[in-house]
Design an enzyme around this catalytic site. Structure first.
Site, PDB file in Angstrom:
ATOM      1  CE  LYS A  78      52.892  32.164  43.347  1.00  0.00           C
ATOM      2  NZ  LYS A  78      53.302  31.153  44.321  1.00  0.00           N
ATOM      3  NE  ARG A  80      56.977  24.395  49.468  1.00  0.00           N
ATOM      4  CZ  ARG A  80      57.550  23.518  50.262  1.00  0.00           C
ATOM      5  NH1 ARG A  80      57.105  22.297  50.319  1.00  0.00           N
ATOM      6  NH2 ARG A  80      58.582  23.854  51.002  1.00  0.00           N
ATOM      7  CB  CYS A  89      53.440  23.730  41.790  1.00  0.00           C
ATOM      8  SG  CYS A  89      52.350  24.957  41.110  1.00  0.00           S
ATOM      9  NE  ARG A 104      58.049  23.764  46.291  1.00  0.00           N
ATOM     10  CZ  ARG A 104      57.444  24.812  45.756  1.00  0.00           C
ATOM     11  NH1 ARG A 104      56.457  24.660  44.938  1.00  0.00           N
ATOM     12  NH2 ARG A 104      57.823  26.021  46.051  1.00  0.00           N
ATOM     13  N   PRO A 105      60.603  19.460  50.564  1.00  0.00           N
ATOM     14  CG  PRO A 105      62.755  18.877  51.217  1.00  0.00           C
ATOM     15  CD  PRO A 105      61.952  19.325  50.038  1.00  0.00           C
ATOM     16  CB  ILE A 106      58.460  21.439  55.545  1.00  0.00           C
ATOM     17  CG1 ILE A 106      57.820  20.166  56.108  1.00  0.00           C
ATOM     18  CG2 ILE A 106      57.633  22.011  54.416  1.00  0.00           C
ATOM     19  CD1 ILE A 106      56.515  20.445  56.849  1.00  0.00           C
ATOM     20  CG  ASP A 107      64.464  19.009  55.569  1.00  0.00           C
ATOM     21  OD1 ASP A 107      63.871  19.655  54.677  1.00  0.00           O
ATOM     22  OD2 ASP A 107      65.636  18.621  55.428  1.00  0.00           O
ATOM     23  NE  ARG A 112      47.996  26.417  43.182  1.00  0.00           N
ATOM     24  CZ  ARG A 112      48.128  25.119  43.420  1.00  0.00           C
ATOM     25  NH1 ARG A 112      49.014  24.424  42.761  1.00  0.00           N
ATOM     26  NH2 ARG A 112      47.416  24.550  44.327  1.00  0.00           N
TER      27      ARG A 112
HETATM   28  C1  UD1 Z   1      59.827  29.806  47.157  1.00  0.00           C
HETATM   29  C2  UD1 Z   1      58.874  30.396  46.146  1.00  0.00           C
HETATM   30  C3  UD1 Z   1      58.957  29.636  44.843  1.00  0.00           C
HETATM   31  C4  UD1 Z   1      60.384  29.613  44.347  1.00  0.00           C
HETATM   32  C5  UD1 Z   1      61.329  29.107  45.440  1.00  0.00           C
HETATM   33  C6  UD1 Z   1      62.793  29.227  45.050  1.00  0.00           C
HETATM   34  C7  UD1 Z   1      57.089  31.267  47.505  1.00  0.00           C
HETATM   35  C8  UD1 Z   1      55.676  31.166  47.924  1.00  0.00           C
HETATM   36  N1  UD1 Z   1      57.529  30.313  46.673  1.00  0.00           N
HETATM   37  O1  UD1 Z   1      59.435  28.461  47.386  1.00  0.00           O
HETATM   38  O2  UD1 Z   1      58.119  30.293  43.893  1.00  0.00           O
HETATM   39  O3  UD1 Z   1      60.486  28.743  43.254  1.00  0.00           O
HETATM   40  O4  UD1 Z   1      61.144  29.870  46.638  1.00  0.00           O
HETATM   41  O5  UD1 Z   1      63.101  30.527  44.714  1.00  0.00           O
HETATM   42  O6  UD1 Z   1      57.777  32.187  47.866  1.00  0.00           O
HETATM   43  N2  UD1 Z   1      64.386  22.800  50.876  1.00  0.00           N
HETATM   44  C9  UD1 Z   1      64.655  21.712  51.677  1.00  0.00           C
HETATM   45  N3  UD1 Z   1      64.066  21.665  52.908  1.00  0.00           N
HETATM   46  C10 UD1 Z   1      63.231  22.629  53.365  1.00  0.00           C
HETATM   47  C11 UD1 Z   1      62.960  23.733  52.539  1.00  0.00           C
HETATM   48  C12 UD1 Z   1      63.546  23.798  51.288  1.00  0.00           C
HETATM   49  O7  UD1 Z   1      65.411  20.811  51.311  1.00  0.00           O
HETATM   50  O8  UD1 Z   1      62.730  22.520  54.497  1.00  0.00           O
HETATM   51  C13 UD1 Z   1      65.004  22.892  49.527  1.00  0.00           C
HETATM   52  C14 UD1 Z   1      63.990  22.753  48.397  1.00  0.00           C
HETATM   53  O9  UD1 Z   1      63.736  21.416  48.092  1.00  0.00           O
HETATM   54  C15 UD1 Z   1      64.684  23.503  47.283  1.00  0.00           C
HETATM   55  C16 UD1 Z   1      65.461  24.594  48.021  1.00  0.00           C
HETATM   56  O10 UD1 Z   1      65.530  24.194  49.370  1.00  0.00           O
HETATM   57  O11 UD1 Z   1      65.597  22.650  46.641  1.00  0.00           O
HETATM   58  C17 UD1 Z   1      64.844  25.974  47.942  1.00  0.00           C
HETATM   59  O12 UD1 Z   1      63.486  25.917  48.248  1.00  0.00           O
HETATM   60  P1  UD1 Z   1      62.724  27.118  48.964  1.00  0.00           P
HETATM   61  O13 UD1 Z   1      63.521  28.372  48.799  1.00  0.00           O
HETATM   62  O14 UD1 Z   1      62.394  26.705  50.346  1.00  0.00           O
HETATM   63  O15 UD1 Z   1      61.414  27.233  48.119  1.00  0.00           O
HETATM   64  P2  UD1 Z   1      59.979  27.669  48.624  1.00  0.00           P
HETATM   65  O16 UD1 Z   1      60.118  28.602  49.782  1.00  0.00           O
HETATM   66  O17 UD1 Z   1      59.126  26.475  48.774  1.00  0.00           O
END
Ligand code: UD1
Length: 420
Positions: A25, A95, A119, A124-127, A401
């Site tokens: 996925k 997401r 979920c 899960r921010p996107i900064d 999912r």
């Molecule tokens: C992806 C996976 C998810 C997995 C996660 C960690 C997909 C579709 N999903 O999620 O299944 O659990 O990797 O292996 O591939 N963070 C920030 N700011 C941001 C982005 C992330 O602070 O802009 C933090 C998150 O809160 C978290 C960490 O970075 O603590 C890692 O998250 P991230 O690797 O980005 O997870 P996803 O890509 O959402």
């Protein structure tokens, strides 16, 4: 309505047999988004039939791409991209829709989309994503709950993430492959899915070096064509089925699997007392017909650390092993939502902040549970296979999912599982 359907599992049956592991996925979703960058057809093989992939296909269609599925093959042609806007309704479905941001910026130089759903396993921010796009020359503003991004011409940049983020690394890769100049990503995520995306983009004509390491170099090219590509096996579904085999003290052969990508899941299962062998043909064999014991600690971390996504099913397994396991969840702060449900089955688990202490018990008993997120739901299924009597699990849309036909897969290896 999927919300009303429940999984009914009668536990106590030993799992024995073979499961063909679905396509990943977490690889299929960025690959579907990446197809937006290509002026030519992409044929994506081994694309899992999951509600999240359906949501990605709906986004592609809404953007004006042709997107057709036949069995496990999805054909995408983005030549006639019509718009770079994604509605709130579509964005809320998952997401990972944020991954379309990099692809649309790269292809169209602009996009307008709302904050994503998904979920609730943490804030899960996107900064990181937005900061990186700004560095590449994009102007970003928020209006009426939408993020609006524009870039006359995206430019390569040096980007360094505070912590490795899978989604942000993928998003920058997507934006960078057609940008002007070179992009360097430092502290990049090293997950196998990053390598899968890099491999696909390279076959389409992109110039990427270092995927799978902490530093990725991308030299922008003018144009990408499509290609035929096979999605890698799902390492988290594989880990889940191995935990299901182990919790029933059974024996399982996974086919279409990839042992190396399972990383630390394998040594942890070995430490527990399972035997695991990988075969060159993509098969992984697990034998748990032995005396098992709890591992002392499991700490989740970005790859090559123990995957946070495998933590919940592994916790279900540890809850049934003699001894105490300390889990430390370092990736997402809210990833213990399954704990309260597992305790309803009789598991002994105490959570304090990011630490969960699991004291193994030799008996769980069936109860009515509600899945609250995807991997937490998988943990409930795992535990239910061990629990005496019947367990019902609601909100199975979360489980669907990420798991393609989990019911059929587990039934084929001897589990008593059905949907009502
Ligand atoms: C992806 C996976 C998810 C997995 C996660 C960690 C997909 C579709 N999903 O999620 O299944 O659990 O990797 O292996 O591939 N963070 C920030 N700011 C941001 C982005 C992330 O602070 O802009 C933090 C998150 O809160 C978290 C960490 O970075 O603590 C890692 O998250 P991230 O690797 O980005 O997870 P996803 O890509 O959402």
């Amino acid at each position: 309505m999927s919300e009303q359907r429940r999984l009914i599992i009668r536990g106590g049956r030993r799992i024995e047999g073979e499961i063909a592991v679905q396509g990943a996925k977490n690889s299929a979703l960025p690959l579907l988004a990446a197809a937006v960058l290509c002026r030519g057809e992409t044929e994506l093989y081994n694309c899992p039939k999951l509600s999240d992939c359906d949501a990605a296909c709906r986004i592609l269609s809404a953007l004006g791409c042709s997107c057709k599925r036949e069995g496990s093959v999805v054909c995408i042609d983005a030549s006639a991209l019509r718009t770079s806007e994604i509605s709130e309704k579509l964005m809320r479905e998952m997401r990972s829709s944020i991954i379309f941001m990099g692809a649309l910026l790269g292809r169209a130089g602009q996009c307008r989309l709302s904050f994503p759903g998904g979920c609730e396993i943490g804030s899960r921010p996107i900064d990181f994503h937005l900061d990186a796009f700004r560095k590449m020359g994009a102007k970003i503003r928020e209006e009426h709950g939408y993020i609006v991004c524009t870039a006359q011409k995206l430019k390569g940049a040096k980007i360094s993430f505070p912590v490795p983020s899978v989604g942000a690394t993928e998003n920058v890769m997507l934006a960078a492959v057609l940008a002007e100049g070179t992009t360097e990503i430092h502290n990049a995520a090293r997950e196998p899915e990053i390598c899968d995306l890099a491999e696909y983009l390279t076959r389409c004509g992109a110039k990427i070096k270092g995927a799978g390491t902490g530093t990725i170099h991308i030299e922008g090219v003018k144009r990408l064509s499509g290609c035929r590509y096979t999605v890698m096996p799902d390492r988290i579904a594989a880990a889940t089925y191995l935990c299901c085999g182990a919790i029933t003290r059974g024996e399982i052969l996974l086919t279409q699997a990839d042992l190396p990508s399972l990383g630390l899941v394998v040594p942890v299962l070995e430490q527990i007392g399972c035997s695991i062998y990988g075969f060159g043909n993509g098969s992984v064999y697990l034998n748990a017909r032995k005396t098992l014991k709890a591992p002392s600690q499991i700490r989740t971390a970005p790859y090559p650390g123990f995957p946070t996504d495998a933590q919940p099913p592994m916790m279900a397994l540890c809850a049934t092993l003699p001894g105490t396991t300390m889990f430390a969840e370092t990736v997402f702060e809210n990833r213990y939502r399954h704990v309260s449900e597992l305790t309803r089955l009789g598991a002994k688990i105490k959570v304090e902040g990011r630490v969960a202490v699991v004291e193994g018990v030799n008996r769980l008993s069936g109860a009515e549970l509600e899945a609250g997120d995807l991997r937490g739901g998988a943990a409930m299924v795992t535990a239910a296979l061990f629990a005496e009597g019947t367990t019902g699990i609601g909100h199975i849309c979360y489980i669907n999912r990420g798991y393609e036909n989990i019911e059929g897969c587990l039934r084929s290896v001897g589990a008593d599982i059905r949907t009502v």
